[in-house]
Design an enzyme around this catalytic site. Structure first.
Site, PDB file in Angstrom:
ATOM      1  N   ARG A 165     -12.918 -19.109  13.646  1.00  0.00           N
ATOM      2  CA  ARG A 165     -13.376 -20.352  13.667  1.00  0.00           C
ATOM      3  C   ARG A 165     -13.315 -20.856  15.098  1.00  0.00           C
ATOM      4  O   ARG A 165     -12.748 -20.654  15.888  1.00  0.00           O
ATOM      5  CB  ARG A 165     -12.357 -21.448  12.775  1.00  0.00           C
TER       6      ARG A 165
ATOM      7  N   GLN B 263      -9.895 -32.794   2.807  1.00  0.00           N
ATOM      8  CA  GLN B 263      -8.727 -32.431   3.206  1.00  0.00           C
ATOM      9  C   GLN B 263      -7.610 -33.677   2.869  1.00  0.00           C
ATOM     10  O   GLN B 263      -6.663 -33.585   2.694  1.00  0.00           O
ATOM     11  CB  GLN B 263      -8.592 -32.277   4.645  1.00  0.00           C
TER      12      GLN B 263
ATOM     13  N   ASP C  47      -7.867 -31.146  17.025  1.00  0.00           N
ATOM     14  CA  ASP C  47      -8.112 -29.466  17.129  1.00  0.00           C
ATOM     15  C   ASP C  47      -8.322 -29.152  18.574  1.00  0.00           C
ATOM     16  O   ASP C  47      -7.973 -28.023  18.794  1.00  0.00           O
ATOM     17  CB  ASP C  47      -9.326 -29.238  16.258  1.00  0.00           C
TER      18      ASP C  47
HETATM   19  O1  MRU Z   1     -11.274 -28.144   8.989  1.00  0.00           O
HETATM   20  P1  MRU Z   1      -9.876 -28.078   8.946  1.00  0.00           P
HETATM   21  O2  MRU Z   1      -9.181 -28.509   7.630  1.00  0.00           O
HETATM   22  O3  MRU Z   1      -9.250 -27.198   9.709  1.00  0.00           O
HETATM   23  O4  MRU Z   1      -9.700 -29.363  10.081  1.00  0.00           O
HETATM   24  C1  MRU Z   1      -8.192 -30.091  10.207  1.00  0.00           C
HETATM   25  C2  MRU Z   1      -8.359 -30.885  11.087  1.00  0.00           C
HETATM   26  O5  MRU Z   1      -9.359 -31.492  11.700  1.00  0.00           O
HETATM   27  C3  MRU Z   1      -6.870 -31.342  11.420  1.00  0.00           C
HETATM   28  O6  MRU Z   1      -6.825 -33.088  11.849  1.00  0.00           O
HETATM   29  C4  MRU Z   1      -6.565 -30.896  12.984  1.00  0.00           C
HETATM   30  O7  MRU Z   1      -6.665 -29.408  12.721  1.00  0.00           O
HETATM   31  C5  MRU Z   1      -5.128 -31.032  13.267  1.00  0.00           C
HETATM   32  S1  MRU Z   1      -3.732 -30.335  12.020  1.00  0.00           S
HETATM   33  C6  MRU Z   1      -2.159 -30.507  12.527  1.00  0.00           C
END
Ligand code: MRU
Length: 338
Positions: free
Chosen positions: A86, A193, A234
Site C-alpha cells: 500500500r 471504516q 497516514d
Molecule cells: O484505508 P485505511 O483504512 O487503511 O485508512 C486508515 C486511515 O486513514 C486512518 O485514519 C489512518 O491510517 C490512521 S490509523 C491510526
C-alpha cells in the site's frame, strides 16, 4: 477486553480480518512476507500503524523460512513485496526500513541469532506502538473539555494500531480521566471504516456514539453539535500537511468555517521528514467497484467513470494541533516544527 488486531504466537502471525467486522471476529494466520503483504493489500489489516506492525512481522517470519545462505536476499525481497502493498501510510516504509536496518546491524551474527533479533524487533515495534498511543492519549486528553462531543472520521482506533488507537486513544484517555465524552462517527464512504469499525470499537467499549453520513458532517458542525474533530493520519509532511482518509479535508474545511478545533493524532512513525510538504505524498487510488456498488449491489449506471482516491491531504493551516507521543504540536508563526 483490549482489541489486538495483530499478534504473534511463536512463528505464526494472527490478524483480525477487518473485512468481516462488525459481523464476525475471525483471525487469519500468516507465515511469510507474501501472505502478510496480501493481507495488507486486501485490507485484512488496515490503518497506518497496524500495517507497519504487520509488515515488520512479515519480514521476521520470512527470515525464519529463508535458508542460511539466502537470508539477506530473502529479507530484501520480502521488504520490496511489503513496501509495495500500500502506498500512502509511511508507517509501512518506516517499519520495513527499521527491520532491514536491524538485519544489517546484526549481519555478523549467526543466521539463527539474526532471525531471533528480527522477531524481537517486530515485537518491539508492536509494543512501542501501544506505548506511543497511550502517550498520545494522555497528551490529547488534556485538550478535551468535559462533556465533549468529538467527531471522528475513518477508524484510527485500536483496530488501526497495535492497540488503544490514536484518535480513539485520545477519546479513551479522556474518558479514563473522568471526562464525559460522546462521539460522532462519520461513516467513511466508500469502505465504511467509520460505520463498520469505529462504531464496533466504541459500542463495544460502552461509548455514546452516533453514526452519521459523511455528507452530514458540516451540518452537524453548523448546528452546534460538535466541540472538536479528531482524526488519525497516514503521513504527516515536515510542515504538518497531513494525509488521512478521503473526506478528512472536507471536515477540516468545515471545522475551520465554524471555529471548531481540528486535531490530528499520530505516532512519530507517521511523520515523514523527507517531504517538505504534502504535495509529494502518494495517494492510493482504489478499485472503482467500491464506489459503484453498495453492499455488493450495483447502484451506479454501467459505463460511468469513477475516481476513488483513498486519501486526501489536509493543509497544515487547517489543523489546530497535531498530537503525537512526543507532545502536542501547535503551529507557530512559521507553521509546524516537529
Ligand atoms: O484505508 P485505511 O483504512 O487503511 O485508512 C486508515 C486511515 O486513514 C486512518 O485514519 C489512518 O491510517 C490512521 S490509523 C491510526
Amino acid at each position: 477486553m483490549d482489541i489486538r488486531p495483530v499478534f504473534r504466537d511463536g512463528l505464526k502471525l494472527f490478524m483480525l480480518d477487518q473485512r468481516l467486522l462488525p459481523h464476525r471476529e475471525v483471525f487469519l494466520e500468516y507465515h511469510d512476507a507474501a501472505g502478510v503483504a496480501g493481507g495488507i493489500s486486501d485490507m485484512v489489516v488496515r490503518g497506518a500503524p497496524a500495517i507497519g506492525i504487520a509488515a515488520a512481522y512479515g519480514i521476521a517470519l520470512e527470515a525464519f523460512k529463508a535458508p542460511d545462505s539466502e537470508l539477506f536476499q530473502d529479507i530484501g525481497r520480502a521488504a520490496a513485496i511489503l513496501m509495495a502493498s500500500r502506498p500512502t501510510a509511511v508507517n509501512l516504509a518506516w517499519a520495513v526500513n527499521r527491520m532491514v536496518r536491524t538485519a544489517g546491524e546484526a549481519g555478523q551474527m549467526r543466521p539463527q541469532a539474526i532471525r531471533a533479533r528480527l522477531l524481537a524487533e517486530a515485537d518491539a515495534i508492536l509494543a512501542e506502538d501501544i506505548e506511543m498511543n497511550r502517550r498520545i492519549g494522555s497528551f490529547g486528553a488534556a485538550l478535551l473539555p468535559d462533556r465533549c462531543r468529538v467527531m471522528t472520521h475513518c477508524n484510527a482506533g485500536a483496530l488501526a494500531t497495535g492497540g488503544f488507537g490514536t484518535a480513539l486513544g485520545v477519546i479513551r484517555a479522556a474518558r479514563n480521566a473522568g471526562k464525559d465524552i460522546s462521539v460522532i462517527s462519520c461513516e467513511t464512504r466508500p469502505y465504511l471504516q467509520g460505520a463498520r469499525l469505529t462504531c464496533w470499537e466504541l459500542v463495544r467499549d460502552g461509548f455514546d456514539v452516533t453514526l452519521i453520513t459523511d455528507n452530514s458532517a458540516a451540518w452537524q458542525m453548523a448546528s452546534g453539535n460538535v466541540d472538536c474533530v479528531i482524526v488519525g493520519a497516514d503521513r504527516i509532511a515536515a510542515n504538518g500537511d497531513t494525509a488521512n482518509k478521503i473526506g478528512t479535508l472536507s471536515h477540516a474545511i468545515a471545522a475551520g468555517r465554524y471555529g471548531i478545533p481540528f486535531y490530528v493524532a499520530a505516532p512519530s512513525s507517521t511523520l515523514d521528514a523527507s517531504l517538505p510538504d504534502g504535495s509529494g505524498i502518494p495517494i492510493e487510488q482504489r478499485d472503482p467497484s467500491e464506489v459503484v456498488s453498495f453492499g455488493g449491489v450495483r447502484v451506479a449506471a454501467e459505463g460511468v467513470s469513477v475516481a476513488n482516491p483513498s486519501f486526501d491531504v489536509t493543509p497544515a493551516g487547517l489543523i489546530s494541533a497535531i498530537i503525537t507521543d512526543r507532545g502536542v504540536f501547535k503551529p507557530g508563526p512559521d507553521g509546524y516544527r516537529f
